[in-house]
Design a protein around this motif. Structure first.
Motif, PDB file in Angstrom:
ATOM      1  N   ALA A 255       0.720  -1.001  -0.053  1.00 21.67           N
ATOM      2  CA  ALA A 255       0.014  -0.004   0.007  1.00 21.67           C
ATOM      3  C   ALA A 255       0.832   1.342   0.020  1.00 21.67           C
ATOM      4  O   ALA A 255       1.992   1.367   0.624  1.00 21.67           O
ATOM      5  CB  ALA A 255      -0.715  -0.047   1.233  1.00 21.67           C
ATOM      6  N   TYR A 256       0.544   2.250  -0.841  1.00 18.99           N
ATOM      7  CA  TYR A 256       1.052   3.344  -0.765  1.00 18.99           C
ATOM      8  C   TYR A 256       0.017   4.496  -0.147  1.00 18.99           C
ATOM      9  O   TYR A 256      -1.059   4.567  -0.623  1.00 18.99           O
ATOM     10  CB  TYR A 256       1.445   3.704  -2.087  1.00 18.99           C
ATOM     11  N   VAL A 257       0.551   5.311   0.700  1.00 14.86           N
ATOM     12  CA  VAL A 257      -0.282   6.323   1.565  1.00 14.86           C
ATOM     13  C   VAL A 257       0.601   7.778   1.051  1.00 14.86           C
ATOM     14  O   VAL A 257       1.729   7.979   1.271  1.00 14.86           O
ATOM     15  CB  VAL A 257      -0.538   6.130   2.653  1.00 14.86           C
TER      16      VAL A 257
ATOM     17  N   ILE B 172       6.554  -0.488   7.556  1.00 19.02           N
ATOM     18  CA  ILE B 172       6.668   0.697   6.652  1.00 19.02           C
ATOM     19  C   ILE B 172       8.100   0.491   5.770  1.00 19.02           C
ATOM     20  O   ILE B 172       9.123   0.609   6.593  1.00 19.02           O
ATOM     21  CB  ILE B 172       6.580   1.902   7.467  1.00 19.02           C
ATOM     22  N   ALA B 173       8.123   0.213   4.546  1.00 15.29           N
ATOM     23  CA  ALA B 173       9.105  -0.073   3.761  1.00 15.29           C
ATOM     24  C   ALA B 173       9.844   1.435   3.587  1.00 15.29           C
ATOM     25  O   ALA B 173      11.259   1.178   3.615  1.00 15.29           O
ATOM     26  CB  ALA B 173       8.549  -0.449   2.597  1.00 15.29           C
ATOM     27  N   TYR B 174       9.267   2.577   3.479  1.00 13.62           N
ATOM     28  CA  TYR B 174      10.132   3.585   3.458  1.00 13.62           C
ATOM     29  C   TYR B 174       8.890   4.797   3.657  1.00 13.62           C
ATOM     30  O   TYR B 174       7.885   4.528   3.394  1.00 13.62           O
ATOM     31  CB  TYR B 174      10.827   4.084   2.285  1.00 13.62           C
ATOM     32  N   TYR B 175       9.359   6.066   3.903  1.00 12.66           N
ATOM     33  CA  TYR B 175       8.615   7.122   4.027  1.00 12.66           C
ATOM     34  C   TYR B 175       9.201   8.409   3.853  1.00 12.66           C
ATOM     35  O   TYR B 175      10.388   8.545   4.189  1.00 12.66           O
ATOM     36  CB  TYR B 175       7.697   7.018   5.535  1.00 12.66           C
ATOM     37  N   THR B 176       8.570   9.450   3.287  1.00 11.66           N
ATOM     38  CA  THR B 176       9.097  10.504   3.241  1.00 11.66           C
ATOM     39  C   THR B 176       7.956  11.845   3.655  1.00 11.66           C
ATOM     40  O   THR B 176       7.067  11.201   4.248  1.00 11.66           O
ATOM     41  CB  THR B 176       9.111  10.984   1.511  1.00 11.66           C
TER      42      THR B 176
ATOM     43  N   MET C 159       4.140   7.029   2.078  1.00 10.90           N
ATOM     44  CA  MET C 159       4.850   6.059   2.832  1.00 10.90           C
ATOM     45  C   MET C 159       4.582   4.830   1.737  1.00 10.90           C
ATOM     46  O   MET C 159       3.202   4.811   1.661  1.00 10.90           O
ATOM     47  CB  MET C 159       4.638   6.051   4.323  1.00 10.90           C
ATOM     48  N   LYS C 160       5.244   3.968   2.157  1.00  9.56           N
ATOM     49  CA  LYS C 160       5.114   2.407   1.522  1.00  9.56           C
ATOM     50  C   LYS C 160       4.797   1.465   2.327  1.00  9.56           C
ATOM     51  O   LYS C 160       5.914   1.472   3.462  1.00  9.56           O
ATOM     52  CB  LYS C 160       6.291   2.028   0.486  1.00  9.56           C
TER      53      LYS C 160
END
Length: 80
Positions: A26-28, A60-64, A68-69
């Motif tokens: 999922a991408y938010v 959470i694979a990554y976030y900015t 986030m992914k």
């Protein structure tokens, strides 16, 4: 106003954008902050609502600042 100017609602209203790919990704976008983060629940504060992602082995694979992914087994998504 966004309709009259033909602007995307996510820009003018700050709406959260959730893109789910299958059951595992999922991408938010357009979120404000992370409220809760466990292996079975990720709760996110957006401008207009709270977003809850329920599942198993969630990460959470990554976030900015903008997106986030989330990976893992996604079982349910709730807008509160």
């Amino acid at each position: 106003m966004s309709d009259a100017l033909q602007l995307p609602k996510d820009l003018t209203l700050g709406a959260v954008i959730t893109t789910i790919t299958g059951k595992h990704e999922a991408y938010v976008e357009n979120y404000m902050s992370l409220i809760e983060y466990t292996e079975t629940l990720i709760r996110i504060q957006a401008r207009t609502c709270k977003l809850e992602i329920h599942g198993a082995q969630l990460e959470i694979a990554y976030y900015t600042n903008d997106e986030m992914k989330i990976t893992g087994l996604i079982e349910e998504v709730k807008y509160c």
